[in-house]
Design a protein around this motif. Structure first.
Motif, PDB file in Angstrom:
ATOM      1  N   HIS A  45      14.239  12.875  72.179  1.00 32.09           N
ATOM      2  CA  HIS A  45      13.343  13.924  71.726  1.00 32.09           C
ATOM      3  C   HIS A  45      13.759  15.334  72.150  1.00 32.09           C
ATOM      4  O   HIS A  45      14.792  15.835  71.725  1.00 32.09           O
ATOM      5  N   ALA A  46      12.927  15.980  72.984  1.00 38.05           N
ATOM      6  CA  ALA A  46      13.112  17.402  73.277  1.00 38.05           C
ATOM      7  C   ALA A  46      14.454  17.691  73.920  1.00 38.05           C
ATOM      8  O   ALA A  46      15.070  18.725  73.657  1.00 38.05           O
ATOM      9  N   ARG A  47      14.951  16.793  74.756  1.00 35.88           N
ATOM     10  CA  ARG A  47      16.229  17.044  75.413  1.00 35.88           C
ATOM     11  C   ARG A  47      17.380  16.972  74.412  1.00 35.88           C
ATOM     12  O   ARG A  47      18.367  17.699  74.536  1.00 35.88           O
ATOM     13  N   LEU A  48      17.254  16.107  73.408  1.00 34.77           N
ATOM     14  CA  LEU A  48      18.271  16.060  72.351  1.00 34.77           C
ATOM     15  C   LEU A  48      18.206  17.321  71.499  1.00 34.77           C
ATOM     16  O   LEU A  48      19.235  17.871  71.109  1.00 34.77           O
ATOM     17  N   ASP A  49      17.002  17.790  71.214  1.00 32.80           N
ATOM     18  CA  ASP A  49      16.848  19.041  70.469  1.00 32.80           C
ATOM     19  C   ASP A  49      17.559  20.177  71.203  1.00 32.80           C
ATOM     20  O   ASP A  49      18.302  20.964  70.602  1.00 32.80           O
ATOM     21  N   TYR A  50      17.316  20.262  72.489  1.00 31.93           N
ATOM     22  CA  TYR A  50      17.932  21.309  73.311  1.00 31.93           C
ATOM     23  C   TYR A  50      19.453  21.180  73.294  1.00 31.93           C
ATOM     24  O   TYR A  50      20.175  22.173  73.095  1.00 31.93           O
ATOM     25  N   MET A  51      19.936  19.966  73.477  1.00 28.94           N
ATOM     26  CA  MET A  51      21.382  19.746  73.509  1.00 28.94           C
ATOM     27  C   MET A  51      22.027  20.155  72.188  1.00 28.94           C
ATOM     28  O   MET A  51      23.065  20.834  72.178  1.00 28.94           O
ATOM     29  N   ALA A  52      21.425  19.772  71.082  1.00 29.50           N
ATOM     30  CA  ALA A  52      21.991  20.110  69.778  1.00 29.50           C
ATOM     31  C   ALA A  52      22.032  21.622  69.575  1.00 29.50           C
ATOM     32  O   ALA A  52      23.038  22.176  69.109  1.00 29.50           O
ATOM     33  N   GLN A  53      20.948  22.295  69.915  1.00 29.98           N
ATOM     34  CA  GLN A  53      20.900  23.746  69.748  1.00 29.98           C
ATOM     35  C   GLN A  53      21.957  24.441  70.598  1.00 29.98           C
ATOM     36  O   GLN A  53      22.663  25.342  70.120  1.00 29.98           O
ATOM     37  N   LYS A  54      22.073  24.022  71.855  1.00 31.72           N
ATOM     38  CA  LYS A  54      23.024  24.684  72.740  1.00 31.72           C
ATOM     39  C   LYS A  54      24.469  24.387  72.337  1.00 31.72           C
ATOM     40  O   LYS A  54      25.343  25.250  72.467  1.00 31.72           O
ATOM     41  N   ALA A  66      19.910  17.990  62.197  1.00 33.54           N
ATOM     42  CA  ALA A  66      20.396  19.058  61.318  1.00 33.54           C
ATOM     43  C   ALA A  66      19.482  20.281  61.369  1.00 33.54           C
ATOM     44  O   ALA A  66      19.954  21.421  61.331  1.00 33.54           O
ATOM     45  N   ALA A  67      18.176  20.055  61.462  1.00 33.33           N
ATOM     46  CA  ALA A  67      17.229  21.170  61.533  1.00 33.33           C
ATOM     47  C   ALA A  67      17.437  21.979  62.808  1.00 33.33           C
ATOM     48  O   ALA A  67      17.365  23.214  62.792  1.00 33.33           O
ATOM     49  N   ASN A  68      17.680  21.305  63.902  1.00 33.48           N
ATOM     50  CA  ASN A  68      17.942  22.012  65.154  1.00 33.48           C
ATOM     51  C   ASN A  68      19.246  22.787  65.087  1.00 33.48           C
ATOM     52  O   ASN A  68      19.343  23.910  65.594  1.00 33.48           O
ATOM     53  N   ALA A  69      20.257  22.200  64.461  1.00 33.57           N
ATOM     54  CA  ALA A  69      21.537  22.895  64.294  1.00 33.57           C
ATOM     55  C   ALA A  69      21.363  24.133  63.418  1.00 33.57           C
ATOM     56  O   ALA A  69      21.915  25.197  63.711  1.00 33.57           O
ATOM     57  N   ARG A  70      20.594  24.002  62.352  1.00 33.80           N
ATOM     58  CA  ARG A  70      20.366  25.138  61.450  1.00 33.80           C
ATOM     59  C   ARG A  70      19.609  26.263  62.172  1.00 33.80           C
ATOM     60  O   ARG A  70      19.953  27.441  62.042  1.00 33.80           O
ATOM     61  N   ALA A 113      21.955  28.044  64.454  1.00 30.42           N
ATOM     62  CA  ALA A 113      22.892  28.875  63.695  1.00 30.42           C
ATOM     63  C   ALA A 113      22.237  30.168  63.237  1.00 30.42           C
ATOM     64  O   ALA A 113      22.844  31.239  63.266  1.00 30.42           O
ATOM     65  N   GLU A 114      20.986  30.083  62.801  1.00 28.20           N
ATOM     66  CA  GLU A 114      20.266  31.275  62.367  1.00 28.20           C
ATOM     67  C   GLU A 114      20.124  32.276  63.517  1.00 28.20           C
ATOM     68  O   GLU A 114      20.241  33.484  63.330  1.00 28.20           O
ATOM     69  N   GLN A 115      19.883  31.762  64.708  1.00 31.85           N
ATOM     70  CA  GLN A 115      19.608  32.634  65.845  1.00 31.85           C
ATOM     71  C   GLN A 115      20.868  33.217  66.475  1.00 31.85           C
ATOM     72  O   GLN A 115      20.829  34.327  67.009  1.00 31.85           O
ATOM     73  N   ALA A 117      28.779  29.300  59.576  1.00 35.48           N
ATOM     74  CA  ALA A 117      29.001  27.960  59.023  1.00 35.48           C
ATOM     75  C   ALA A 117      28.248  26.936  59.855  1.00 35.48           C
ATOM     76  O   ALA A 117      28.441  26.862  61.068  1.00 35.48           O
ATOM     77  N   LEU A 118      27.391  26.158  59.213  1.00 40.05           N
ATOM     78  CA  LEU A 118      26.664  25.124  59.936  1.00 40.05           C
ATOM     79  C   LEU A 118      27.631  24.042  60.406  1.00 40.05           C
ATOM     80  O   LEU A 118      28.617  23.740  59.729  1.00 40.05           O
TER      81      LEU A 118
END
Length: 248
Positions: A91-100, A128-132, A135-137, A142-143
């Motif tokens: 969950h949240a830790r994976l979201d964080y990892m993907a974003q970073k 993919a949503a977390n990656a996007r 990328a926006e921020q 390129a995604l």
């Protein structure tokens, strides 16, 4: 200095001057009702193919809107040539990892299943949503490519022989990671981060049997997997990657 609108969006649609860009309801609501933008306000938009464009907002009520590309701010750049292999977290830790990982310049996100992996099935749409969002921020054009999860052996087999794999292993002898990376050959890169329980001996042997692999210690303390991801990617990018030059 290039113009930097305050807000940035990803779109799948083509971007060209004067070609209207209808917005999905979710993005229209975000611009109109969350950010409270008004007619004529500008945002930066990218799609991973046509560069980044300055776009003007055209509101159509409170729930619908479109964007008009005005001019290109930046030409398209290639996706970073860095493959990030990681054991999925919850969950949240994976979201964080993907974003970073995206912020740090990972061009491919490759989940791998190991003996101690906590999660065996992934929600790739959420990844993919977390990656996007990242990328926006962070301003990339390129995604990253999001690959489905694979067993460790298959993921290793999918790496090109000439790609250096930086294998981050908590059981490695403590030594300077910067010194080790400075001695490594230059070229395409991959980084492997394991699960909370680390790798078993069979997995270590499998990784080290690969030709071009650097086993790396991340210091005297055992790091959580999401912390290790940030530390490892920062080290690799600073010594071998795109932090060495101004890439605009």
């Amino acid at each position: 200095m290039r113009e930097l609108p305050k807000h940035r969006l990803h779109s799948d649609a083509p971007l060209a001057a004067g070609v209207a860009l209808p917005l999905p309801r979710e993005q229209a609501n975000y611009l109109l009702n969350v950010l409270r933008l008004r007619e004529g306000d500008t945002v930066a938009v990218f799609n991973g193919r046509d560069g980044e464009w300055l776009c003007a907002l055209h509101a159509e009520g409170r729930k619908q809107a479109s964007l008009e590309p005005v001019r290109q701010l930046r030409p398209q750049t290639r996706r970073p040539d860095l493959v990030y292999l990681f054991a999925p977290l919850k969950h949240a830790r994976l979201d964080y990892m993907a974003q970073k990982a995206v912020e740090m310049g990972a061009g491919v996100l490759q989940p791998v299943i190991t003996r101690y992996t906590q999660v065996s099935r992934l929600n790739l749409d959420r990844l993919a949503a977390n990656a996007r969002e990242a990328a926006e921020q962070c301003g990339i054009l390129a995604l990253p490519e999001i690959r489905p999860e694979q067993p460790l052996e298959a993921a290793l087999a999918g790496l090109e022989p000439e790609r250096l794999l930086v294998f981050c292993d908590e059981a490695a002898a403590s030594a300077s990671p910067v010194a080790a990376l400075r001695e490594a050959p230059r070229g395409p890169l991959a980084v492997l981060i394991g699960p909370e329980g680390g790798f078993d001996e069979a997995e270590r042997a499998l990784v080290m049997a690969r030709g071009l692999t650097l086993r790396l210690s991340l210091g005297p303390r055992i790091l959580r997997a999401d912390t290790a991801a940030v530390a490892a990617l920062a080290l690799v990018q600073a010594v071998l990657g795109d932090w060495q030059a101004d890439i605009g």
